[in-house]
Design an enzyme around this catalytic site. Structure first.
Site, PDB file in Angstrom:
ATOM      1  N   HIS A  92      17.499 -15.088   8.328  1.00 55.65           N
ATOM      2  CA  HIS A  92      17.125 -15.894   9.490  1.00 55.65           C
ATOM      3  C   HIS A  92      15.685 -15.632   9.922  1.00 55.65           C
ATOM      4  O   HIS A  92      15.303 -15.978  11.037  1.00 55.65           O
ATOM      5  CB  HIS A  92      18.059 -15.599  10.674  1.00 55.65           C
ATOM      6  CG  HIS A  92      19.500 -15.838  10.392  1.00 55.65           C
ATOM      7  ND1 HIS A  92      20.298 -14.916   9.738  1.00 55.65           N
ATOM      8  CD2 HIS A  92      20.285 -16.911  10.640  1.00 55.65           C
ATOM      9  CE1 HIS A  92      21.519 -15.413   9.621  1.00 55.65           C
ATOM     10  NE2 HIS A  92      21.537 -16.619  10.157  1.00 55.65           N
ATOM     11  N   ILE A  96      16.250 -23.637   3.774  1.00 57.25           N
ATOM     12  CA  ILE A  96      15.581 -24.810   3.210  1.00 57.25           C
ATOM     13  C   ILE A  96      15.744 -24.886   1.695  1.00 57.25           C
ATOM     14  O   ILE A  96      15.597 -25.949   1.090  1.00 57.25           O
ATOM     15  CB  ILE A  96      14.074 -24.816   3.580  1.00 57.25           C
ATOM     16  CG1 ILE A  96      13.491 -26.235   3.439  1.00 57.25           C
ATOM     17  CG2 ILE A  96      13.282 -23.819   2.734  1.00 57.25           C
ATOM     18  CD1 ILE A  96      12.084 -26.368   3.990  1.00 57.25           C
ATOM     19  N   ALA A 149      14.451 -21.550   8.350  1.00 61.23           N
ATOM     20  CA  ALA A 149      13.625 -21.719   7.156  1.00 61.23           C
ATOM     21  C   ALA A 149      14.312 -21.145   5.920  1.00 61.23           C
ATOM     22  O   ALA A 149      14.153 -21.664   4.814  1.00 61.23           O
ATOM     23  CB  ALA A 149      12.266 -21.054   7.365  1.00 61.23           C
ATOM     24  N   ASP A 150      15.092 -20.088   6.106  1.00 62.11           N
ATOM     25  CA  ASP A 150      15.810 -19.477   4.976  1.00 62.11           C
ATOM     26  C   ASP A 150      16.795 -20.450   4.331  1.00 62.11           C
ATOM     27  O   ASP A 150      17.211 -20.241   3.190  1.00 62.11           O
ATOM     28  CB  ASP A 150      16.596 -18.253   5.450  1.00 62.11           C
ATOM     29  CG  ASP A 150      15.711 -17.218   6.109  1.00 62.11           C
ATOM     30  OD1 ASP A 150      15.423 -16.198   5.483  1.00 62.11           O
ATOM     31  OD2 ASP A 150      15.302 -17.448   7.266  1.00 62.11           O
ATOM     32  N   GLU A 205      22.075 -29.078   3.007  1.00 63.77           N
ATOM     33  CA  GLU A 205      20.627 -29.188   3.189  1.00 63.77           C
ATOM     34  C   GLU A 205      20.011 -30.200   2.241  1.00 63.77           C
ATOM     35  O   GLU A 205      19.066 -30.911   2.608  1.00 63.77           O
ATOM     36  CB  GLU A 205      19.962 -27.827   3.015  1.00 63.77           C
ATOM     37  CG  GLU A 205      20.183 -26.857   4.159  1.00 63.77           C
ATOM     38  CD  GLU A 205      21.525 -26.149   4.111  1.00 63.77           C
ATOM     39  OE1 GLU A 205      21.875 -25.466   5.092  1.00 63.77           O
ATOM     40  OE2 GLU A 205      22.228 -26.274   3.079  1.00 63.77           O
ATOM     41  N   PRO A 221      18.209 -24.995  -0.608  1.00 66.78           N
ATOM     42  CA  PRO A 221      19.006 -26.044  -1.258  1.00 66.78           C
ATOM     43  C   PRO A 221      18.398 -27.435  -1.118  1.00 66.78           C
ATOM     44  O   PRO A 221      18.736 -28.336  -1.886  1.00 66.78           O
ATOM     45  CB  PRO A 221      20.358 -25.963  -0.534  1.00 66.78           C
ATOM     46  CG  PRO A 221      20.408 -24.591   0.031  1.00 66.78           C
ATOM     47  CD  PRO A 221      18.994 -24.273   0.405  1.00 66.78           C
TER      48      PRO A 221
END
Length: 689
Positions: free
Chosen positions: A479, A437, A434-435, A410, A439
């Site tokens: 998620h 994002i 969205a979880d 990411e 890193p």
């Protein structure tokens, strides 16, 4: 390409640059209190390897120095006075206008190598630099005219300290460089220290040894204080990269002869100063010139002239103008031409489609029209086309070099857009949920969002980051999260959160034509309208010319001002729009409830919000995020402040419960997040206040 011999002219130029960098270090120390108002670091001990690199770069090349690389900057043609303007944070600092530290350059001069914005986060430059090389790879794959007329292919040089190579993001950069065979040189300067931690404490191996783990990353190790060895090695490596288009790592051993920074003095912790001074590149350089037909008198004259000029430059720099207060407020964003809604939103005879198809339509139209656009991320390639099919068929239509999968990286996905944008491309990139994002936040914050502002407008990052978001259907704790409050706290980003397909298509078009970084949150529960009550997310497919500008809220359900009835303005976005619309319908209160869909979270259309709240007298904010300490709480306070005189009740808010994560079990998930029923209850509470 054959290596050119090291001529007397090359030696003289290198010596002058070394002496200049050394004299600057010494005059900074001599004027320590005045110069060190702002923190700086110098290249003392590192000069030779930096000069050997900088002298071989061409205007079409890109270089990513780090904060100790003033000798690179001098060797590509920056003047001592220009660097002094930065060390003193003056208005005419050519890199940032007084906004960022010494030797944190950004440069876009026609006659010099290009330098996108540089942050202070050590090692973070590896990803944007590799993004430039990835941009070259893409352009060279598709455009046979990319070779610069009568010149060589460009290269990218990424300068790193050996200690920074332990960063995980550097590994991500190395991985992509070898995977795609990118034309980049990682120039690693190893002085044996982090700040006060030395190599024995912090590194299992040096960068040369580490590079062996990346198949295809050819590495060499050299004495970075020996000009001949440094120059010849780099000449050979850079010429190979220009022709063979593959990555290299050069590991150069050097001493650190000055302080880590002006704020961290070497006497505090160093026990190796005598050994380090024994490897000083300056006497070695003098010896080399004397062995090559230079006279000591000539060298002394060069040093004396430079010393006089350096003293004049520093006096002049002290007297230079400081930024004015109003200079704070420039270049947060590059100007955009997209300011009005244009095109056909609901063409006659067009079919009604789900939200994900509107997004696919927008991307296909953009990519067909603009060869500089491309898409990459995890699983977006030909086999799957995205886990939500949000990229389905795009690789088949536009090719595997234009729509491609990346490793699970990411940080690279986000940060590489800095480099891609710098070479004139416009990337669409995705994180799967969205979880995931988190890193990528380091790159989003330090590199992407600040580039325009800290480069004084020279390097806005033109990219679009798509983020599937939100909870539905028992996605569980990894998620389902809503993360808009974190991202809206990163200044320098434009942020959209549409509630329907037509808005998503129009905003994707606006995002493409906007020269700034854009994050688009796309609710997974709205993609296919499979969640009960979300049929309103489907849309007649807008025409190709439809563009919806950022910062324009939509009064989706409008009411008249009423004197004899309690009325309510609901301010919301994303899934909240559907909860609000369904709740007002089930309560049979469509004539008493106005619903404002924000559509974009930054810029935010405060004018429309305040107008609605003042008209209705009461306000409810509906969000899917946990209700405390978030974006919507901030909006609540702003509304209360601006509309206080017209309010008949406190501004209220409904959001998710304030628990650490969204549980997997469906009963617990329903308990966690808002719903139409919960919003109905809150509406009645506000109206009854």
């Amino acid at each position: 390409m054959e290596n050119k011999a090291i001529t007397k002219d090359i030696l003289k130029k290198a010596f002058k640059t070394l002496v200049t960098a050394k004299a600057m270090t010494e005059i900074y120390e001599k004027n320590f209190k005045a110069v060190s108002k702002y923190v700086h670091a110098t290249s003392r001990g590192h000069e030779v390897i930096q000069i050997a690199a900088g002298m071989q770069l061409l205007p079409q090349d890109y270089v990513f120095p780090y904060y100790r690389d003033d000798s690179i900057l001098l060797s590509i043609g920056m003047t001592p006075y220009e660097l002094m303007l930065q060390v003193l944070a003056k208005k005419d600092d050519p890199f940032s206008g007084g906004r960022t530290y010494y030797s944190h350059p950004s440069l876009r001069d026609d006659d010099k190598p290009k330098i996108p914005h540089q942050s202070s986060a050590t090692g973070m430059q590896a990803i944007p630099a590799t993004g430039v090389a990835l941009g070259f790879w893409y352009k060279e794959s598709f455009n046979s005219e990319f070779r610069i007329q009568n010149s060589e292919f460009p290269v990218v040089v990424c300068s790193l300290g050996d200690a920074s190579v332990t960063e995980g993001e550097v590994a991500e950069a190395f991985q992509m460089a070898v995977l795609k065979k990118l034309p980049i040189l990682y120039l690693v300067q190893d002085n044996g220290w982090d700040i006060s931690a030395n190599a024995e404490e912090t590194r299992a191996q040096d960068a040369f040894e580490y590079a062996r783990g990346f198949k295809g990353l050819e590495a060499v190790t050299i004495d970075g204080t020996d000009f001949e060895e440094s120059y010849n090695t780099l000449q050979d490596v850079i010429s190979t990269i220009r022709t063979e288009r593959r990555p290299f790592l050069v590991h150069a051993k050097v001493p650190l002869l000055n302080h880590h920074t002006s704020g961290v003095r070497m006497e505090f912790y160093r026990d190796d100063l005598e050994e380090a001074r024994s490897r000083d590149p300056y006497p070695k350089m003098v010896k080399l010139l004397l062995e090559n037909d230079f006279e000591q008198k000539e060298l002394d004259e060069i040093e004396n002239e430079i010393q006089i000029e350096i003293e004049k430059d520093l006096k002049k720099a002290f007297q230079a103008e400081d930024p004015k207060p109003e200079d704070l407020f420039t270049h947060d964003f590059a100007p955009t031409e997209i300011t009005e809604e244009v095109g056909e939103r609901s063409p006659e005879g067009a079919e009604k489609v789900v939200m994900v198809d509107c997004a696919l339509s927008a991307l296909e139209e953009i990519m067909r029209k603009h060869p500089e656009s491309l898409l990459y991320g995890q699983d977006v390639g030909r086999r799957l086309g995205g886990v939500f099919r949000e990229a389905a068929t795009l690789a088949e239509k536009f090719g595997d070099n234009r729509v491609f999968n990346t490793p699970i990286q990411e940080a690279f996905i986000v940060g590489s857009t800095v480099g891609m944008s710098a070479v004139g491309l416009k990337p669409f990139v995705e994180v799967q949920f969205a979880d995931y994002i988190w890193p990528g936040l380091n790159q989003l914050f330090t590199e992407v969002s600040r580039s325009c502002y800290l480069s004084n407008g020279k390097w806005p990052v033109s990219m679009v980051l798509r983020v599937p978001i939100g909870a539905y259907g028992s996605g569980g704790p990894y998620h389902s999260s809503s993360v808009e409050s974190v991202v809206t706290n990163i200044r320098g980003l434009k942020i959209a959160y549409p509630s329907n397909g037509a808005d998503l298509k129009g905003l994707l078009k606006a995002a493409y034509y906007d020269p700034n970084p854009v994050v688009i949150f796309e609710h997974k529960g709205l993609y296919w309208s499979k969640v009960k009550g979300t049929q309103g997310a489907t849309s007649v497919l807008p025409a190709e010319d439809y563009i919806l500008p950022f910062g324009k809220a939509w009064v989706l359900q409008e009411i008249w001002k009423q004197e004899d009835e309690e009325t309510l303005s609901i301010i919301t976005y994303g899934m909240g729009v559907h909860w609000a619309m369904n709740a007002s319908e089930e309560l049979d209160m469509q004539d008493r409830i106005e619903v404002v869909d924000l559509r974009t979270l930054h810029p935010l259309d405060y004018e429309t919000v305040f107008k609605s709240v003042k008209k209705c007298g009461k306000c409810l904010i509906v969000t899917e995020e946990p209700s405390e300490n978030g974006f919507s709480r901030g909006l609540q306070g702003r509304i209360q402040e601006e509309c206080f005189q017209q309010l008949d009740a406190p501004v209220m808010l409904i959001g998710s419960e304030n628990m650490p994560a969204i549980p997997l079990n469906s009963t617990l998930e329903e308990t966690m997040i808002p719903s139409t029923e919960k919003v109905k209850g809150k509406i009645l509470e506000v109206l009854g206040y």
